[in-house]
Design a protein around this motif. Structure first.
Motif, PDB file in Angstrom:
ATOM      1  N   GLU B  96      27.647  23.113  44.909  1.00 39.48           N
ATOM      2  CA  GLU B  96      27.256  21.764  44.483  1.00 39.48           C
ATOM      3  C   GLU B  96      27.748  20.726  45.495  1.00 39.48           C
ATOM      4  O   GLU B  96      27.001  19.816  45.883  1.00 39.48           O
ATOM      5  N   ASP B  97      29.008  20.863  45.906  1.00 43.28           N
ATOM      6  CA  ASP B  97      29.557  19.884  46.855  1.00 43.28           C
ATOM      7  C   ASP B  97      28.855  19.985  48.207  1.00 43.28           C
ATOM      8  O   ASP B  97      28.605  18.977  48.868  1.00 43.28           O
ATOM      9  N   LYS B  98      28.555  21.220  48.617  1.00 46.77           N
ATOM     10  CA  LYS B  98      27.836  21.382  49.893  1.00 46.77           C
ATOM     11  C   LYS B  98      26.479  20.696  49.840  1.00 46.77           C
ATOM     12  O   LYS B  98      26.073  20.022  50.781  1.00 46.77           O
ATOM     13  N   LEU B  99      25.765  20.888  48.723  1.00 43.58           N
ATOM     14  CA  LEU B  99      24.424  20.307  48.600  1.00 43.58           C
ATOM     15  C   LEU B  99      24.513  18.785  48.583  1.00 43.58           C
ATOM     16  O   LEU B  99      23.711  18.096  49.229  1.00 43.58           O
ATOM     17  N   ARG B 100      25.516  18.268  47.884  1.00 51.29           N
ATOM     18  CA  ARG B 100      25.683  16.805  47.829  1.00 51.29           C
ATOM     19  C   ARG B 100      25.967  16.248  49.239  1.00 51.29           C
ATOM     20  O   ARG B 100      25.372  15.259  49.648  1.00 51.29           O
ATOM     21  N   ARG B 101      26.860  16.901  49.960  1.00 42.31           N
ATOM     22  CA  ARG B 101      27.156  16.437  51.329  1.00 42.31           C
ATOM     23  C   ARG B 101      25.956  16.585  52.256  1.00 42.31           C
ATOM     24  O   ARG B 101      25.729  15.768  53.146  1.00 42.31           O
ATOM     25  N   HIS B 102      25.237  17.682  52.063  1.00 42.88           N
ATOM     26  CA  HIS B 102      24.043  17.938  52.879  1.00 42.88           C
ATOM     27  C   HIS B 102      23.027  16.813  52.675  1.00 42.88           C
ATOM     28  O   HIS B 102      22.454  16.303  53.646  1.00 42.88           O
ATOM     29  N   ILE B 103      22.799  16.411  51.429  1.00 42.15           N
ATOM     30  CA  ILE B 103      21.828  15.346  51.139  1.00 42.15           C
ATOM     31  C   ILE B 103      22.263  14.041  51.805  1.00 42.15           C
ATOM     32  O   ILE B 103      21.458  13.354  52.443  1.00 42.15           O
TER      33      ILE B 103
END
Lengths: 215, 215
Positions: B96-103
Protein backbone atom coordinates in the motif's frame (compact mmCIF):
# COMPACT_ATOMS: atom_id res chain seq x y z
CA UNK A 1 -0.79 0.90 -35.70
CA UNK A 2 -3.67 -0.43 -37.81
CA UNK A 3 -7.18 0.31 -36.54
CA UNK A 4 -8.95 -2.64 -34.91
CA UNK A 5 -12.05 -2.02 -37.02
CA UNK A 6 -13.30 0.43 -39.61
CA UNK A 7 -14.42 3.86 -38.41
CA UNK A 8 -18.12 3.77 -37.45
CA UNK A 9 -20.67 6.18 -38.93
CA UNK A 10 -20.86 9.55 -37.26
CA UNK A 11 -24.12 10.28 -35.41
CA UNK A 12 -26.74 11.89 -37.63
CA UNK A 13 -27.32 15.62 -37.61
CA UNK A 14 -30.18 16.84 -35.38
CA UNK A 15 -32.16 18.51 -38.19
CA UNK A 16 -32.82 17.22 -41.75
CA UNK A 17 -29.97 17.97 -44.21
CA UNK A 18 -30.57 21.00 -46.46
CA UNK A 19 -28.56 22.59 -49.30
CA UNK A 20 -24.82 22.21 -48.58
CA UNK A 21 -25.51 19.96 -45.54
CA UNK A 22 -25.02 16.82 -47.61
CA UNK A 23 -21.53 17.95 -48.61
CA UNK A 24 -20.83 19.05 -45.02
CA UNK A 25 -21.79 15.60 -43.75
CA UNK A 26 -19.56 13.92 -46.35
CA UNK A 27 -16.62 16.09 -45.25
CA UNK A 28 -17.27 15.38 -41.55
CA UNK A 29 -17.53 11.63 -42.12
CA UNK A 30 -14.34 11.63 -44.26
CA UNK A 31 -12.40 13.59 -41.60
CA UNK A 32 -13.69 11.27 -38.88
CA UNK A 33 -12.57 8.21 -40.85
CA UNK A 34 -9.09 9.61 -41.51
CA UNK A 35 -8.57 10.65 -37.88
CA UNK A 36 -9.79 7.22 -36.77
CA UNK A 37 -7.53 5.35 -39.18
CA UNK A 38 -4.44 7.46 -38.47
CA UNK A 39 -4.89 7.48 -34.68
CA UNK A 40 -5.45 11.21 -34.43
CA UNK A 41 -2.93 12.60 -36.97
CA UNK A 42 -4.69 15.47 -38.71
CA UNK A 43 -5.40 14.85 -42.40
CA UNK A 44 -4.76 17.54 -45.02
CA UNK A 45 -7.61 19.35 -46.77
CA UNK A 46 -6.80 17.48 -49.96
CA UNK A 47 -6.87 14.08 -48.22
CA UNK A 48 -10.24 14.94 -46.67
CA UNK A 49 -11.76 16.03 -50.00
CA UNK A 50 -10.41 12.97 -51.85
CA UNK A 51 -11.94 10.66 -49.25
CA UNK A 52 -15.24 12.60 -49.31
CA UNK A 53 -15.28 12.64 -53.13
CA UNK A 54 -15.85 16.40 -53.28
CA UNK A 55 -14.02 19.37 -54.79
CA UNK A 56 -11.09 20.66 -52.71
CA UNK A 57 -12.72 24.11 -52.45
CA UNK A 58 -15.62 22.66 -50.44
CA UNK A 59 -13.87 22.76 -47.02
CA UNK A 60 -13.55 26.49 -47.33
CA UNK A 61 -17.02 26.92 -48.87
CA UNK A 62 -18.88 24.73 -46.34
CA UNK A 63 -16.95 25.50 -43.15
CA UNK A 64 -14.66 28.48 -43.77
CA UNK A 65 -11.47 26.43 -43.31
CA UNK A 66 -10.09 23.21 -41.86
CA UNK A 67 -10.07 24.31 -38.21
CA UNK A 68 -13.78 25.17 -38.45
CA UNK A 69 -14.42 21.75 -40.00
CA UNK A 70 -12.54 20.10 -37.11
CA UNK A 71 -14.52 22.13 -34.57
CA UNK A 72 -17.76 21.04 -36.28
CA UNK A 73 -16.62 17.41 -36.02
CA UNK A 74 -15.87 17.73 -32.30
CA UNK A 75 -19.26 19.43 -31.93
CA UNK A 76 -21.12 16.60 -33.69
CA UNK A 77 -19.52 13.85 -31.62
CA UNK A 78 -19.74 15.80 -28.35
CA UNK A 79 -23.44 16.55 -28.81
CA UNK A 80 -24.20 12.84 -29.10
CA UNK A 81 -22.12 12.03 -26.00
CA UNK A 82 -23.91 14.71 -23.95
CA UNK A 83 -27.32 13.53 -25.16
CA UNK A 84 -26.40 9.99 -24.05
CA UNK A 85 -25.30 11.29 -20.63
CA UNK A 86 -28.57 13.16 -20.17
CA UNK A 87 -30.60 10.06 -21.00
CA UNK A 88 -28.57 8.11 -18.42
CA UNK A 89 -29.00 10.82 -15.76
CA UNK A 90 -32.79 10.66 -16.21
CA UNK A 91 -32.99 6.88 -15.59
CA UNK A 92 -34.27 5.60 -12.25
CA UNK A 93 -31.09 3.77 -11.25
CA UNK A 94 -28.86 3.65 -8.16
CA UNK A 95 -25.77 5.93 -8.27
CA UNK A 96 -23.59 2.80 -8.49
CA UNK A 97 -25.46 1.47 -11.52
CA UNK A 98 -25.38 4.90 -13.17
CA UNK A 99 -21.64 5.15 -12.68
CA UNK A 100 -21.09 1.65 -14.02
CA UNK A 101 -23.16 2.38 -17.15
CA UNK A 102 -21.48 5.76 -17.54
CA UNK A 103 -18.02 4.12 -17.54
CA UNK A 104 -19.11 1.59 -20.19
CA UNK A 105 -20.50 4.51 -22.22
CA UNK A 106 -17.28 6.54 -22.05
CA UNK A 107 -15.20 3.58 -23.17
CA UNK A 108 -17.65 2.89 -26.01
CA UNK A 109 -17.32 6.51 -27.10
CA UNK A 110 -13.51 6.29 -27.07
CA UNK A 111 -13.79 3.22 -29.27
CA UNK A 112 -15.91 5.28 -31.70
CA UNK A 113 -14.05 8.59 -31.47
CA UNK A 114 -10.59 7.80 -30.02
CA UNK A 115 -9.20 11.10 -31.36
CA UNK A 116 -11.79 13.53 -30.09
CA UNK A 117 -10.49 14.75 -26.71
CA UNK A 118 -6.99 15.39 -27.95
CA UNK A 119 -8.32 17.07 -31.07
CA UNK A 120 -10.43 19.38 -28.88
CA UNK A 121 -7.38 20.15 -26.73
CA UNK A 122 -5.25 20.97 -29.78
CA UNK A 123 -7.93 23.24 -31.24
CA UNK A 124 -8.18 25.04 -27.93
CA UNK A 125 -4.39 25.54 -27.81
CA UNK A 126 -4.65 27.20 -31.21
CA UNK A 127 -6.65 29.86 -29.36
CA UNK A 128 -9.82 28.81 -31.06
CA UNK A 129 -12.76 30.49 -29.27
CA UNK A 130 -15.26 28.02 -30.76
CA UNK A 131 -13.18 25.11 -29.41
CA UNK A 132 -13.04 26.70 -25.96
CA UNK A 133 -16.83 27.11 -25.98
CA UNK A 134 -17.11 23.47 -27.00
CA UNK A 135 -14.95 22.31 -24.09
CA UNK A 136 -17.30 24.14 -21.75
CA UNK A 137 -20.30 22.62 -23.49
CA UNK A 138 -18.88 19.16 -22.85
CA UNK A 139 -17.10 19.64 -19.54
CA UNK A 140 -19.76 21.56 -17.61
CA UNK A 141 -22.72 19.18 -18.14
CA UNK A 142 -20.43 16.22 -17.47
CA UNK A 143 -19.24 17.81 -14.23
CA UNK A 144 -22.92 18.45 -13.39
CA UNK A 145 -23.59 14.73 -13.88
CA UNK A 146 -20.75 13.87 -11.45
CA UNK A 147 -21.94 16.44 -8.89
CA UNK A 148 -25.46 14.96 -8.90
CA UNK A 149 -24.12 11.42 -8.78
CA UNK A 150 -21.80 12.08 -5.84
CA UNK A 151 -24.52 14.00 -3.97
CA UNK A 152 -27.02 11.16 -4.49
CA UNK A 153 -24.47 8.50 -3.49
CA UNK A 154 -23.63 10.52 -0.39
CA UNK A 155 -27.34 10.94 0.49
CA UNK A 156 -27.86 7.20 0.19
CA UNK A 157 -24.75 6.49 2.27
CA UNK A 158 -23.25 4.59 -0.68
CA UNK A 159 -20.21 6.79 -1.41
CA UNK A 160 -17.60 8.33 0.85
CA UNK A 161 -16.96 12.07 0.52
CA UNK A 162 -15.46 12.54 -2.95
CA UNK A 163 -14.60 15.65 -4.96
CA UNK A 164 -16.74 15.41 -8.14
CA UNK A 165 -14.19 17.25 -10.31
CA UNK A 166 -11.41 14.88 -9.27
CA UNK A 167 -13.66 11.85 -9.72
CA UNK A 168 -14.56 13.09 -13.21
CA UNK A 169 -10.85 13.36 -14.04
CA UNK A 170 -10.08 9.92 -12.58
CA UNK A 171 -12.77 8.20 -14.62
CA UNK A 172 -12.12 9.96 -17.92
CA UNK A 173 -8.36 9.59 -17.46
CA UNK A 174 -8.58 5.84 -16.88
CA UNK A 175 -10.90 5.38 -19.86
CA UNK A 176 -8.90 7.60 -22.21
CA UNK A 177 -5.48 6.17 -21.44
CA UNK A 178 -6.27 2.77 -22.90
CA UNK A 179 -6.65 4.57 -26.25
CA UNK A 180 -3.90 7.18 -25.99
CA UNK A 181 -1.37 4.51 -24.97
CA UNK A 182 -2.73 1.83 -27.23
CA UNK A 183 0.71 1.23 -28.75
CA UNK A 184 1.96 0.23 -25.27
CA UNK A 185 -0.76 -2.39 -25.02
CA UNK A 186 -0.42 -3.67 -28.56
CA UNK A 187 3.37 -3.20 -28.82
CA UNK A 188 5.16 -3.68 -25.51
CA UNK A 189 2.48 -5.84 -23.84
CA UNK A 190 1.26 -7.79 -26.92
CA UNK A 191 -2.32 -7.18 -25.75
CA UNK A 192 -4.69 -6.63 -28.68
CA UNK A 193 -7.42 -4.06 -28.03
CA UNK A 194 -10.32 -6.25 -29.17
CA UNK A 195 -13.91 -6.63 -27.91
CA UNK A 196 -12.94 -9.12 -25.21
CA UNK A 197 -10.24 -6.79 -23.89
CA UNK A 198 -12.60 -3.80 -23.92
CA UNK A 199 -15.17 -5.77 -21.90
CA UNK A 200 -12.54 -6.76 -19.34
CA UNK A 201 -11.24 -3.19 -19.22
CA UNK A 202 -14.73 -1.75 -18.57
CA UNK A 203 -15.38 -4.25 -15.75
CA UNK A 204 -11.97 -3.53 -14.16
CA UNK A 205 -12.42 0.25 -14.37
CA UNK A 206 -15.92 0.16 -12.90
CA UNK A 207 -14.73 -2.12 -10.07
CA UNK A 208 -11.77 0.10 -9.17
CA UNK A 209 -13.92 3.26 -9.22
CA UNK A 210 -16.88 1.80 -7.32
CA UNK A 211 -14.72 0.19 -4.64
CA UNK A 212 -12.57 3.30 -4.70
CA UNK A 213 -15.38 5.64 -3.65
CA UNK A 214 -17.61 3.21 -1.68
CA UNK A 215 -18.51 4.39 1.83
CA UNK B 1 -2.17 28.30 -21.52
CA UNK B 2 0.82 29.73 -19.64
CA UNK B 3 2.90 27.20 -17.70
CA UNK B 4 2.40 27.26 -13.94
CA UNK B 5 6.16 27.43 -13.38
CA UNK B 6 9.34 27.46 -15.43
CA UNK B 7 10.56 24.17 -16.86
CA UNK B 8 12.77 22.36 -14.34
CA UNK B 9 16.31 21.19 -15.19
CA UNK B 10 16.53 17.85 -16.94
CA UNK B 11 18.15 15.05 -14.94
CA UNK B 12 21.94 14.90 -15.42
CA UNK B 13 23.50 12.44 -17.82
CA UNK B 14 24.73 9.19 -16.27
CA UNK B 15 28.38 9.59 -17.37
CA UNK B 16 30.56 12.76 -17.33
CA UNK B 17 30.05 15.00 -20.39
CA UNK B 18 32.71 14.63 -23.10
CA UNK B 19 33.28 16.36 -26.47
CA UNK B 20 29.95 17.27 -28.06
CA UNK B 21 28.04 16.19 -24.92
CA UNK B 22 27.89 19.77 -23.64
CA UNK B 23 26.15 20.89 -26.84
CA UNK B 24 23.90 17.83 -26.76
CA UNK B 25 22.84 18.69 -23.22
CA UNK B 26 22.12 22.30 -24.20
CA UNK B 27 19.93 21.11 -27.07
CA UNK B 28 18.07 18.62 -24.86
CA UNK B 29 17.45 21.22 -22.15
CA UNK B 30 16.26 23.79 -24.75
CA UNK B 31 13.87 21.27 -26.35
CA UNK B 32 12.54 20.27 -22.92
CA UNK B 33 11.89 23.93 -22.01
CA UNK B 34 10.08 24.65 -25.29
CA UNK B 35 7.91 21.51 -25.03
CA UNK B 36 7.13 22.39 -21.41
CA UNK B 37 6.24 26.00 -22.20
CA UNK B 38 4.13 25.17 -25.26
CA UNK B 39 2.28 22.24 -23.64
CA UNK B 40 3.73 19.64 -25.96
CA UNK B 41 3.70 21.42 -29.36
CA UNK B 42 6.92 20.42 -31.10
CA UNK B 43 9.40 23.27 -31.56
CA UNK B 44 11.26 23.78 -34.86
CA UNK B 45 14.99 23.06 -35.19
CA UNK B 46 15.64 26.78 -35.43
CA UNK B 47 13.64 27.54 -32.24
CA UNK B 48 15.56 24.84 -30.41
CA UNK B 49 18.96 26.13 -31.54
CA UNK B 50 18.06 29.75 -30.75
CA UNK B 51 17.01 28.77 -27.22
CA UNK B 52 20.14 26.62 -26.77
CA UNK B 53 22.40 29.37 -28.15
CA UNK B 54 24.07 27.03 -30.65
CA UNK B 55 24.46 26.92 -34.42
CA UNK B 56 21.45 25.53 -36.29
CA UNK B 57 23.59 22.74 -37.81
CA UNK B 58 24.17 21.24 -34.35
CA UNK B 59 20.91 19.23 -34.20
CA UNK B 60 22.00 17.30 -37.24
CA UNK B 61 25.65 17.08 -36.10
CA UNK B 62 24.92 15.98 -32.52
CA UNK B 63 21.85 13.78 -33.05
CA UNK B 64 21.40 13.15 -36.78
CA UNK B 65 18.10 15.04 -36.93
CA UNK B 66 15.21 16.35 -34.84
CA UNK B 67 13.43 13.03 -34.33
CA UNK B 68 16.66 11.53 -32.93
CA UNK B 69 16.98 14.54 -30.60
CA UNK B 70 13.38 13.99 -29.42
CA UNK B 71 14.05 10.29 -28.85
CA UNK B 72 17.15 11.19 -26.81
CA UNK B 73 15.01 13.54 -24.70
CA UNK B 74 12.40 10.86 -24.02
CA UNK B 75 15.29 8.51 -23.21
CA UNK B 76 16.85 10.92 -20.69
CA UNK B 77 13.59 11.56 -18.83
CA UNK B 78 12.49 7.92 -18.95
CA UNK B 79 15.79 6.65 -17.55
CA UNK B 80 15.41 8.86 -14.49
CA UNK B 81 11.80 7.72 -13.96
CA UNK B 82 12.79 4.04 -14.16
CA UNK B 83 15.72 4.58 -11.78
CA UNK B 84 13.29 6.18 -9.30
CA UNK B 85 10.90 3.24 -9.65
CA UNK B 86 13.69 0.75 -8.99
CA UNK B 87 14.75 2.61 -5.84
CA UNK B 88 11.14 2.52 -4.65
CA UNK B 89 10.77 -1.21 -5.43
CA UNK B 90 13.84 -1.95 -3.29
CA UNK B 91 12.47 -0.20 -0.18
CA UNK B 92 11.13 -2.25 2.71
CA UNK B 93 7.57 -0.89 2.60
CA UNK B 94 4.07 -2.39 2.51
CA UNK B 95 2.50 -2.73 -0.97
CA UNK B 96 0.00 0.00 0.00
CA UNK B 97 2.76 2.44 0.93
CA UNK B 98 4.72 1.61 -2.21
CA UNK B 99 1.66 2.25 -4.39
CA UNK B 100 0.93 5.53 -2.61
CA UNK B 101 4.52 6.73 -3.09
CA UNK B 102 4.53 5.51 -6.68
CA UNK B 103 1.40 7.57 -7.46
CA UNK B 104 2.95 10.70 -5.94
CA UNK B 105 6.07 10.00 -8.01
CA UNK B 106 4.17 9.65 -11.29
CA UNK B 107 2.31 12.91 -10.72
CA UNK B 108 5.59 14.63 -9.83
CA UNK B 109 7.08 13.36 -13.08
CA UNK B 110 4.10 14.65 -15.08
CA UNK B 111 4.65 18.04 -13.45
CA UNK B 112 8.27 17.92 -14.64
CA UNK B 113 7.73 16.33 -18.07
CA UNK B 114 4.05 16.82 -18.95
CA UNK B 115 4.77 16.26 -22.65
CA UNK B 116 6.76 13.05 -22.49
CA UNK B 117 4.21 10.23 -22.94
CA UNK B 118 2.46 11.85 -25.84
CA UNK B 119 5.78 12.71 -27.45
CA UNK B 120 6.84 9.06 -27.13
CA UNK B 121 3.52 7.95 -28.67
CA UNK B 122 3.93 10.37 -31.60
CA UNK B 123 7.50 9.23 -32.25
CA UNK B 124 6.34 5.64 -32.25
CA UNK B 125 3.56 6.41 -34.73
CA UNK B 126 6.24 7.84 -37.02
CA UNK B 127 7.49 4.25 -37.15
CA UNK B 128 10.58 5.16 -35.18
CA UNK B 129 12.27 1.92 -34.08
CA UNK B 130 14.25 3.72 -31.37
CA UNK B 131 11.01 5.13 -29.94
CA UNK B 132 9.41 1.67 -29.93
CA UNK B 133 12.42 0.27 -28.08
CA UNK B 134 12.09 3.12 -25.61
CA UNK B 135 8.44 2.35 -24.94
CA UNK B 136 9.45 -1.20 -24.10
CA UNK B 137 12.25 0.08 -21.89
CA UNK B 138 9.74 2.12 -19.93
CA UNK B 139 6.63 -0.04 -20.10
CA UNK B 140 8.14 -3.45 -19.30
CA UNK B 141 9.95 -2.54 -16.03
CA UNK B 142 6.91 -0.54 -14.94
CA UNK B 143 4.65 -3.50 -15.62
CA UNK B 144 7.14 -5.65 -13.66
CA UNK B 145 6.78 -3.25 -10.72
CA UNK B 146 2.97 -3.64 -10.84
CA UNK B 147 3.18 -7.43 -11.10
CA UNK B 148 5.42 -7.63 -8.02
CA UNK B 149 3.24 -5.16 -6.14
CA UNK B 150 -0.02 -6.99 -6.90
CA UNK B 151 1.58 -10.37 -6.06
CA UNK B 152 2.90 -9.05 -2.74
CA UNK B 153 -0.44 -7.37 -1.88
CA UNK B 154 -2.23 -10.61 -2.71
CA UNK B 155 0.20 -12.67 -0.56
CA UNK B 156 -0.39 -10.32 2.37
CA UNK B 157 -4.15 -10.46 1.84
CA UNK B 158 -4.19 -6.69 1.31
CA UNK B 159 -5.38 -6.54 -2.32
CA UNK B 160 -8.19 -8.30 -4.13
CA UNK B 161 -7.33 -10.13 -7.37
CA UNK B 162 -6.33 -7.42 -9.85
CA UNK B 163 -4.87 -7.56 -13.34
CA UNK B 164 -1.49 -5.76 -13.08
CA UNK B 165 -1.61 -4.47 -16.69
CA UNK B 166 -5.05 -2.94 -16.18
CA UNK B 167 -4.03 -1.49 -12.82
CA UNK B 168 -0.95 0.07 -14.46
CA UNK B 169 -3.20 1.65 -17.11
CA UNK B 170 -5.68 2.90 -14.50
CA UNK B 171 -3.02 4.59 -12.43
CA UNK B 172 -1.06 6.15 -15.30
CA UNK B 173 -4.30 7.21 -17.01
CA UNK B 174 -5.61 8.98 -13.91
CA UNK B 175 -2.30 10.72 -13.33
CA UNK B 176 -1.76 11.74 -16.95
CA UNK B 177 -5.25 13.11 -17.60
CA UNK B 178 -4.85 15.97 -15.18
CA UNK B 179 -2.08 17.23 -17.48
CA UNK B 180 -3.50 16.32 -20.89
CA UNK B 181 -6.83 17.97 -20.01
CA UNK B 182 -5.35 20.83 -18.08
CA UNK B 183 -7.25 23.39 -20.16
CA UNK B 184 -10.51 21.81 -18.90
CA UNK B 185 -9.41 22.37 -15.32
CA UNK B 186 -8.04 25.84 -15.85
CA UNK B 187 -10.59 26.93 -18.46
CA UNK B 188 -14.01 25.36 -17.96
CA UNK B 189 -13.61 24.61 -14.22
CA UNK B 190 -11.50 27.66 -13.19
CA UNK B 191 -9.30 25.30 -11.16
CA UNK B 192 -5.63 26.39 -11.25
CA UNK B 193 -3.15 23.50 -11.35
CA UNK B 194 -0.98 24.76 -8.48
CA UNK B 195 0.91 22.97 -5.69
CA UNK B 196 -2.16 22.79 -3.44
CA UNK B 197 -4.24 21.26 -6.22
CA UNK B 198 -1.51 18.73 -7.06
CA UNK B 199 -1.33 17.65 -3.42
CA UNK B 200 -5.11 17.19 -3.29
CA UNK B 201 -5.04 15.35 -6.60
CA UNK B 202 -2.34 12.92 -5.42
CA UNK B 203 -4.25 12.15 -2.20
CA UNK B 204 -7.52 11.61 -4.11
CA UNK B 205 -5.87 9.33 -6.70
CA UNK B 206 -4.08 7.23 -4.08
CA UNK B 207 -7.34 6.91 -2.07
CA UNK B 208 -9.40 5.82 -5.07
CA UNK B 209 -6.78 3.28 -6.18
CA UNK B 210 -6.05 1.85 -2.72
CA UNK B 211 -9.73 1.53 -1.80
CA UNK B 212 -10.36 0.36 -5.36
CA UNK B 213 -8.13 -2.71 -5.07
CA UNK B 214 -8.32 -3.37 -1.31
CA UNK B 215 -9.28 -6.94 -0.37
Amino acid sequence: MPPATRAPRLPDRDAPARGADVTRDKLLQATHELLFEHTGSEPSVSEICTRAGVNVAMVSYCFGGKDRLLVALVERTTASVIAELQRLAALDLSPEDKLRRHIAGIVRNYVRYPYVNQLGERLQRRQDAAAAALTERFALPTLGFYRDLVAEGDRQGAFRATDPTLLFFSVIGMCEFVFTARSWLEGAFSQPVDDAFIERFVAHTADVVLHGIAA
